[in-house]
Write a protein that holds these residues in place. Sequence first.
Motif, PDB file in Angstrom:
ATOM      1  N   PRO A  48       8.070   8.392   3.576  1.00 52.30           N
ATOM      2  CA  PRO A  48       7.604   8.788   2.239  1.00 52.30           C
ATOM      3  C   PRO A  48       6.750   7.710   1.570  1.00 52.30           C
ATOM      4  O   PRO A  48       5.776   8.022   0.892  1.00 52.30           O
ATOM      5  CB  PRO A  48       8.897   9.033   1.458  1.00 52.30           C
ATOM      6  CG  PRO A  48       9.911   9.352   2.507  1.00 52.30           C
ATOM      7  CD  PRO A  48       9.522   8.541   3.704  1.00 52.30           C
ATOM      8  N   ASP A  49       7.108   6.449   1.766  1.00 51.06           N
ATOM      9  CA  ASP A  49       6.302   5.364   1.197  1.00 51.06           C
ATOM     10  C   ASP A  49       4.928   5.319   1.831  1.00 51.06           C
ATOM     11  O   ASP A  49       3.927   5.116   1.137  1.00 51.06           O
ATOM     12  CB  ASP A  49       7.000   4.020   1.391  1.00 51.06           C
ATOM     13  CG  ASP A  49       8.327   3.944   0.643  1.00 51.06           C
ATOM     14  OD1 ASP A  49       8.452   4.640  -0.392  1.00 51.06           O
ATOM     15  OD2 ASP A  49       9.220   3.193   1.085  1.00 51.06           O
ATOM     16  N   TYR A  50       4.863   5.499   3.143  1.00 55.59           N
ATOM     17  CA  TYR A  50       3.571   5.490   3.837  1.00 55.59           C
ATOM     18  C   TYR A  50       2.689   6.642   3.348  1.00 55.59           C
ATOM     19  O   TYR A  50       1.505   6.458   3.110  1.00 55.59           O
ATOM     20  CB  TYR A  50       3.756   5.603   5.350  1.00 55.59           C
ATOM     21  CG  TYR A  50       4.431   4.405   5.993  1.00 55.59           C
ATOM     22  CD1 TYR A  50       4.201   3.120   5.538  1.00 55.59           C
ATOM     23  CD2 TYR A  50       5.300   4.578   7.061  1.00 55.59           C
ATOM     24  CE1 TYR A  50       4.821   2.034   6.122  1.00 55.59           C
ATOM     25  CE2 TYR A  50       5.919   3.496   7.653  1.00 55.59           C
ATOM     26  CZ  TYR A  50       5.674   2.221   7.182  1.00 55.59           C
ATOM     27  OH  TYR A  50       6.282   1.147   7.762  1.00 55.59           O
ATOM     28  N   VAL A  51       3.290   7.822   3.201  1.00 54.53           N
ATOM     29  CA  VAL A  51       2.523   8.991   2.751  1.00 54.53           C
ATOM     30  C   VAL A  51       2.047   8.785   1.314  1.00 54.53           C
ATOM     31  O   VAL A  51       0.897   9.082   0.977  1.00 54.53           O
ATOM     32  CB  VAL A  51       3.372  10.275   2.883  1.00 54.53           C
ATOM     33  CG1 VAL A  51       2.701  11.451   2.214  1.00 54.53           C
ATOM     34  CG2 VAL A  51       3.632  10.575   4.347  1.00 54.53           C
ATOM     35  N   THR A  52       2.911   8.240   0.459  1.00 53.63           N
ATOM     36  CA  THR A  52       2.537   7.984  -0.937  1.00 53.63           C
ATOM     37  C   THR A  52       1.401   6.967  -1.014  1.00 53.63           C
ATOM     38  O   THR A  52       0.433   7.171  -1.756  1.00 53.63           O
ATOM     39  CB  THR A  52       3.760   7.481  -1.725  1.00 53.63           C
ATOM     40  OG1 THR A  52       4.804   8.441  -1.620  1.00 53.63           O
ATOM     41  CG2 THR A  52       3.413   7.252  -3.182  1.00 53.63           C
ATOM     42  N   ASP A  53       1.508   5.890  -0.263  1.00 54.12           N
ATOM     43  CA  ASP A  53       0.441   4.880  -0.257  1.00 54.12           C
ATOM     44  C   ASP A  53      -0.860   5.458   0.275  1.00 54.12           C
ATOM     45  O   ASP A  53      -1.935   5.169  -0.257  1.00 54.12           O
ATOM     46  CB  ASP A  53       0.857   3.673   0.590  1.00 54.12           C
ATOM     47  CG  ASP A  53       2.007   2.893  -0.040  1.00 54.12           C
ATOM     48  OD1 ASP A  53       2.241   3.052  -1.264  1.00 54.12           O
ATOM     49  OD2 ASP A  53       2.673   2.125   0.695  1.00 54.12           O
ATOM     50  N   PHE A  54      -0.772   6.266   1.321  1.00 53.72           N
ATOM     51  CA  PHE A  54      -1.970   6.883   1.886  1.00 53.72           C
ATOM     52  C   PHE A  54      -2.630   7.803   0.867  1.00 53.72           C
ATOM     53  O   PHE A  54      -3.850   7.771   0.685  1.00 53.72           O
ATOM     54  CB  PHE A  54      -1.603   7.673   3.151  1.00 53.72           C
ATOM     55  CG  PHE A  54      -2.768   8.357   3.802  1.00 53.72           C
ATOM     56  CD1 PHE A  54      -3.636   7.650   4.610  1.00 53.72           C
ATOM     57  CD2 PHE A  54      -3.016   9.705   3.592  1.00 53.72           C
ATOM     58  CE1 PHE A  54      -4.720   8.263   5.203  1.00 53.72           C
ATOM     59  CE2 PHE A  54      -4.090  10.335   4.173  1.00 53.72           C
ATOM     60  CZ  PHE A  54      -4.935   9.607   4.988  1.00 53.72           C
ATOM     61  N   PHE A  55      -1.822   8.608   0.159  1.00 52.70           N
ATOM     62  CA  PHE A  55      -2.384   9.529  -0.826  1.00 52.70           C
ATOM     63  C   PHE A  55      -2.977   8.769  -2.004  1.00 52.70           C
ATOM     64  O   PHE A  55      -4.026   9.147  -2.524  1.00 52.70           O
ATOM     65  CB  PHE A  55      -1.323  10.518  -1.312  1.00 52.70           C
ATOM     66  CG  PHE A  55      -1.884  11.571  -2.224  1.00 52.70           C
ATOM     67  CD1 PHE A  55      -2.649  12.600  -1.711  1.00 52.70           C
ATOM     68  CD2 PHE A  55      -1.683  11.512  -3.584  1.00 52.70           C
ATOM     69  CE1 PHE A  55      -3.193  13.567  -2.541  1.00 52.70           C
ATOM     70  CE2 PHE A  55      -2.219  12.471  -4.430  1.00 52.70           C
ATOM     71  CZ  PHE A  55      -2.972  13.496  -3.898  1.00 52.70           C
ATOM     72  N   LYS A  56      -2.328   7.669  -2.437  1.00 46.91           N
ATOM     73  CA  LYS A  56      -2.881   6.878  -3.537  1.00 46.91           C
ATOM     74  C   LYS A  56      -4.216   6.247  -3.148  1.00 46.91           C
ATOM     75  O   LYS A  56      -5.136   6.182  -3.961  1.00 46.91           O
ATOM     76  CB  LYS A  56      -1.898   5.782  -3.944  1.00 46.91           C
ATOM     77  CG  LYS A  56      -0.741   6.279  -4.771  1.00 46.91           C
ATOM     78  CD  LYS A  56       0.174   5.139  -5.151  1.00 46.91           C
ATOM     79  CE  LYS A  56       1.369   5.638  -5.940  1.00 46.91           C
ATOM     80  NZ  LYS A  56       2.307   4.565  -6.261  1.00 46.91           N
ATOM     81  N   GLU A  57      -4.305   5.779  -1.928  1.00 51.19           N
ATOM     82  CA  GLU A  57      -5.527   5.098  -1.486  1.00 51.19           C
ATOM     83  C   GLU A  57      -6.680   6.076  -1.279  1.00 51.19           C
ATOM     84  O   GLU A  57      -7.825   5.770  -1.590  1.00 51.19           O
ATOM     85  CB  GLU A  57      -5.257   4.332  -0.190  1.00 51.19           C
ATOM     86  CG  GLU A  57      -6.416   3.472   0.250  1.00 51.19           C
ATOM     87  CD  GLU A  57      -6.071   2.589   1.432  1.00 51.19           C
ATOM     88  OE1 GLU A  57      -7.009   2.062   2.034  1.00 51.19           O
ATOM     89  OE2 GLU A  57      -4.878   2.433   1.745  1.00 51.19           O
ATOM     90  N   TYR A  58      -6.389   7.251  -0.751  1.00 52.74           N
ATOM     91  CA  TYR A  58      -7.439   8.217  -0.409  1.00 52.74           C
ATOM     92  C   TYR A  58      -7.352   9.482  -1.259  1.00 52.74           C
ATOM     93  O   TYR A  58      -7.638  10.574  -0.775  1.00 52.74           O
ATOM     94  CB  TYR A  58      -7.348   8.580   1.078  1.00 52.74           C
ATOM     95  CG  TYR A  58      -7.565   7.408   1.993  1.00 52.74           C
ATOM     96  CD1 TYR A  58      -8.813   6.854   2.131  1.00 52.74           C
ATOM     97  CD2 TYR A  58      -6.509   6.872   2.705  1.00 52.74           C
ATOM     98  CE1 TYR A  58      -9.024   5.783   2.963  1.00 52.74           C
ATOM     99  CE2 TYR A  58      -6.710   5.790   3.543  1.00 52.74           C
ATOM    100  CZ  TYR A  58      -7.962   5.258   3.664  1.00 52.74           C
ATOM    101  OH  TYR A  58      -8.169   4.189   4.493  1.00 52.74           O
ATOM    102  N   LYS A  59      -6.996   9.337  -2.532  1.00 48.56           N
ATOM    103  CA  LYS A  59      -6.773  10.502  -3.374  1.00 48.56           C
ATOM    104  C   LYS A  59      -8.052  11.312  -3.582  1.00 48.56           C
ATOM    105  O   LYS A  59      -8.056  12.532  -3.403  1.00 48.56           O
ATOM    106  CB  LYS A  59      -6.201  10.068  -4.716  1.00 48.56           C
ATOM    107  CG  LYS A  59      -5.814  11.217  -5.612  1.00 48.56           C
ATOM    108  CD  LYS A  59      -5.151  10.722  -6.871  1.00 48.56           C
ATOM    109  CE  LYS A  59      -4.681  11.899  -7.698  1.00 48.56           C
ATOM    110  NZ  LYS A  59      -3.968  11.455  -8.885  1.00 48.56           N
ATOM    111  N   ARG A  60      -9.132  10.654  -3.949  1.00 50.78           N
ATOM    112  CA  ARG A  60     -10.373  11.382  -4.228  1.00 50.78           C
ATOM    113  C   ARG A  60     -10.911  12.105  -2.997  1.00 50.78           C
ATOM    114  O   ARG A  60     -11.267  13.289  -3.077  1.00 50.78           O
ATOM    115  CB  ARG A  60     -11.418  10.437  -4.798  1.00 50.78           C
ATOM    116  CG  ARG A  60     -11.055  10.003  -6.221  1.00 50.78           C
ATOM    117  CD  ARG A  60     -12.183   9.318  -6.848  1.00 50.78           C
ATOM    118  NE  ARG A  60     -13.165  10.334  -7.211  1.00 50.78           N
ATOM    119  CZ  ARG A  60     -14.125  10.148  -8.055  1.00 50.78           C
ATOM    120  NH1 ARG A  60     -14.270   8.978  -8.617  1.00 50.78           N
ATOM    121  NH2 ARG A  60     -14.980  11.101  -8.332  1.00 50.78           N
TER     122      ARG A  60
END
Length: 136
Positions: A48-60
């Motif tokens: 979940p942390d990896y997915v959250t970080d990935f989504f925060k980094e590549y949100k746009r």
Amino acid sequence: MSTDINSETNVAEVPDTAAHTETPNDGEVNQQLQQILDKVSGLLANLPDYVTDFFKEYKRPLVTVGLILAAFISVKLLLAILSAINEVPLLAPTFELVGLGYSSWFVYRFLLKDVNRQELTENFTALKDQVLGKNG
């Protein structure tokens, strides 16, 4: 030349390689398996942390790709619905008549006279200001 096989013929012995290979004992295998399981469980625990970080980094870019896919699916769905409507007898010509009637009314109501064209321009400007967030 004789065809007799001499029973005293020496045959070279093939060394038994299976006896000389070292096999890891069960303790080493269990230890390696435990290390692999620990790494996998650590990865799954932090997923979940990896997915959250990935989504925060590549949100746009993710939102952009999602919107493009949603638009593509919407267009395909709309085309399928329109194709199905066109297959219903008398429904497509009825819609065409309604469209022609509305277009005629719009031209008569807003485009024939100068006063009505100014009203249309004012309405359009007010709508544009509402959409763009301007107060006027």
